[in-house]
Design an enzyme around this catalytic site. Sequence first.
Site, PDB file in Angstrom:
ATOM      1  N   GLY A  11      34.792  38.703  45.346  1.00  0.00           N
ATOM      2  CA  GLY A  11      35.130  37.870  44.033  1.00  0.00           C
ATOM      3  C   GLY A  11      36.225  37.073  43.433  1.00  0.00           C
ATOM      4  O   GLY A  11      36.594  37.716  44.406  1.00  0.00           O
ATOM      5  N   GLU A  12      35.966  37.098  41.772  1.00  0.00           N
ATOM      6  CA  GLU A  12      36.516  36.121  41.502  1.00  0.00           C
ATOM      7  C   GLU A  12      37.286  36.959  40.054  1.00  0.00           C
ATOM      8  O   GLU A  12      35.683  36.617  39.202  1.00  0.00           O
ATOM      9  CB  GLU A  12      36.642  34.611  41.315  1.00  0.00           C
ATOM     10  CG  GLU A  12      37.107  34.727  41.177  1.00  0.00           C
ATOM     11  CD  GLU A  12      37.191  32.087  40.829  1.00  0.00           C
ATOM     12  OE1 GLU A  12      38.218  31.506  40.818  1.00  0.00           O
ATOM     13  OE2 GLU A  12      36.043  32.208  41.683  1.00  0.00           O
ATOM     14  N   SER A  14      40.376  37.341  36.192  1.00  0.00           N
ATOM     15  CA  SER A  14      41.257  35.886  35.505  1.00  0.00           C
ATOM     16  C   SER A  14      42.332  36.534  36.230  1.00  0.00           C
ATOM     17  O   SER A  14      43.152  35.161  36.232  1.00  0.00           O
ATOM     18  CB  SER A  14      41.027  36.975  33.832  1.00  0.00           C
ATOM     19  OG  SER A  14      41.588  38.480  33.793  1.00  0.00           O
ATOM     20  N   TYR A  15      42.697  37.578  36.805  1.00  0.00           N
ATOM     21  CA  TYR A  15      43.935  37.559  37.498  1.00  0.00           C
ATOM     22  C   TYR A  15      44.332  37.125  39.217  1.00  0.00           C
ATOM     23  O   TYR A  15      44.854  37.117  39.018  1.00  0.00           O
ATOM     24  CB  TYR A  15      44.149  39.358  36.813  1.00  0.00           C
ATOM     25  CG  TYR A  15      44.197  39.291  35.642  1.00  0.00           C
ATOM     26  CD1 TYR A  15      45.766  38.855  35.507  1.00  0.00           C
ATOM     27  CD2 TYR A  15      43.407  39.852  35.158  1.00  0.00           C
ATOM     28  CE1 TYR A  15      45.725  38.901  33.266  1.00  0.00           C
ATOM     29  CE2 TYR A  15      43.685  40.284  33.599  1.00  0.00           C
ATOM     30  CZ  TYR A  15      45.012  40.164  32.992  1.00  0.00           C
ATOM     31  OH  TYR A  15      44.897  40.672  31.870  1.00  0.00           O
ATOM     32  N   THR A  17      41.588  36.711  42.722  1.00  0.00           N
ATOM     33  CA  THR A  17      40.201  36.673  43.695  1.00  0.00           C
ATOM     34  C   THR A  17      39.989  38.163  44.636  1.00  0.00           C
ATOM     35  O   THR A  17      41.150  38.407  45.011  1.00  0.00           O
ATOM     36  CB  THR A  17      40.145  35.255  44.701  1.00  0.00           C
ATOM     37  OG1 THR A  17      40.918  35.001  45.703  1.00  0.00           O
ATOM     38  CG2 THR A  17      39.864  34.773  42.886  1.00  0.00           C
ATOM     39  N   LYS A  33      42.792  41.307  47.796  1.00  0.00           N
ATOM     40  CA  LYS A  33      43.214  41.140  46.107  1.00  0.00           C
ATOM     41  C   LYS A  33      44.588  40.756  46.676  1.00  0.00           C
ATOM     42  O   LYS A  33      45.142  40.200  46.419  1.00  0.00           O
ATOM     43  CB  LYS A  33      43.322  42.223  45.882  1.00  0.00           C
ATOM     44  CG  LYS A  33      43.184  41.790  43.555  1.00  0.00           C
ATOM     45  CD  LYS A  33      43.255  42.723  42.879  1.00  0.00           C
ATOM     46  CE  LYS A  33      42.220  43.745  42.837  1.00  0.00           C
ATOM     47  NZ  LYS A  33      42.748  44.435  42.054  1.00  0.00           N
ATOM     48  N   ASP A 125      39.900  51.234  31.937  1.00  0.00           N
ATOM     49  CA  ASP A 125      38.847  49.792  32.212  1.00  0.00           C
ATOM     50  C   ASP A 125      38.197  50.409  33.141  1.00  0.00           C
ATOM     51  O   ASP A 125      37.410  50.185  34.042  1.00  0.00           O
ATOM     52  CB  ASP A 125      39.577  49.011  32.832  1.00  0.00           C
ATOM     53  CG  ASP A 125      38.831  47.901  32.834  1.00  0.00           C
ATOM     54  OD1 ASP A 125      37.846  47.712  32.274  1.00  0.00           O
ATOM     55  OD2 ASP A 125      39.443  46.750  34.024  1.00  0.00           O
TER      56      ASP A 125
END
EC number: 2.7.11.22
Length: 592
Positions: A11-12, A14-15, A17, A33, A125
């Site tokens: 996944g990828e 904003s902070y 990958t 990460k 979150d």
Amino acid sequence: MEMYETLGKVGEGSYGTVMKCKHKNTGQIVAIKIFYERPEQSVNKIAMREIKFLKQFHHENLVNLIEVFRQKKKIHLVFEFIDHTVLDELQHYCHGLESKRLRKYLFQILRAIDYLHSNNIIHRDIKPENILVSQSGITKLCDFGFARTLAAPGDIYTDYVATRWYRAPELVLKDTSYGKPVDIWALGCMIIEMATGNPYLPSSSDLDLLHKIVLKVGNLSPHLQNIFSKSPIFAGVVLPQVQHPKNARKKYPKLNGLLADIVHACLQIDPADRISSSDLLHHEYFTRDGFIEKFMPELKAKLLQEAKVNSLIKPKESSKENELRKDERKTVYTNTLLSSSVLGKEIEKEKKPKEIKVRVIKVKGGRGDISEPKKKEYEGGLGQQDANENVHPMSPDTKLVTIEPPNPINPSTNCNGLKENPHCGGSVTMPPINLTNSNLMAANLSSNLFHPSVRLTERAKKRRTSSQSIGQVMPNSRQEDPGPIQSQMEKGIFNERTGHSDQMANENKRKLNFSRSDRKEFHFPELPVTIQSKDTKGMEVKQIKMLKRESKKTESSKIPTLLNVDQNQEKQEGGDGHCEGKNLKRNRFFFW
């Protein structure tokens, strides 16, 4: 990254990958990460915050952090790899999860949230993408980049947190005094989505989300209404007033009865009215039919099975077990220190030299008779000295001063610690000065030599130099058992020396009768050149003063001076001291 083989991108965001990798040694699949390298501090702040929480808190339903490293100025976080999430489950089950699966997932998610809240941590979150699901059905909460500790009264939080669809109304209105209830609100929205397969509050903006909250959940509380009216973002906006049913099952008709009660308790406009995570775990939805009692053993078995498969991950022990083990380690460590300290003290006591016992033995008999010295027993009870000594004529009032060594010497070793001569090392018999006789008695030459650690009398201490004490043998000198021929030779040497000592004493008497003017130019005979020739100069001055004092009291009493003559001086005196083909180094005593 040298230890890992990259398998692909997971996944990828904003902070950074997330990469799927394989450990080269163990073959375990991990998720790494990688945070982006940016000049702003926000990325590093989020990364360090996540590292801090994952290292500090461990739970069965929280994702496990394996290791952290930095490469090419990028922070890498290595996690256990679980490529399945609740969102993937919802995409597979379009109409929502079945009731049994849903209850098992929700119970585990609540355990993770309750663990965080009990430690005053808010996740901020919670959403389907951040709930990982393993192949055996274990759910784990992940992504702690926005997690933080509960703020103290007066402190403020970051205004933009959480994904919009699961954001509580206080977050939408940017109220900085929020807390644990924001996680409960997000959980309520996620429960509806997991049960129905559709998001409950999808929105394109904060105003759109706020409008849907008022329409589906309820009107704003007075506190939130005040914030809304003062906010410049919502200036001129008027929210509708909607009447909602108070019954939870009528309000959420698509949900199961007990599940609707849980959602209604979670989705309360006022944060103070929302249910806590601990109360949710004891809700009837989980306690009915003995669900908890049946599911917990199953969950433990699955966790143990996964721990065996994952070689890099070890099962976490409870805090109580860790404390007990730490206490046991401390007890063992302290006991070890105490035992070592006691042992050290005992060793130091053994190392300290024991006091030398001086035994005075009166000798009865004539001038030529002397009784055999008594056998000495060392304090260790190991060694004894041979009683057969060479006999020399002494006065009837002569006293033997026996100086015993502080430590017994093994007869099987020599003075240097080598197994050679059984007679090496022992006690020394030294006769004191006979004040009634002008002839001075020499020490028994055939007796054993002085031990370096033997404590001498006070007068002998004054005469000793810093380099070597009088009568002390050099370390390399040897002493062998005297034979009958040697004893006869020593008797002759002794008689020769006694006559020589009388002559030296008479010369000293004459020199002391000189006038004061002559005394200024008085020169003592030069000492033989030895190792301690420099130090004997100071000793001569002390001897002069001592001789003056003794001459005033009595002219018959003279104090001898013992000098250590080296091997070269021995050879000049006519070859004395040779013992049947063997050259032996011995101590000579001059009397003058």
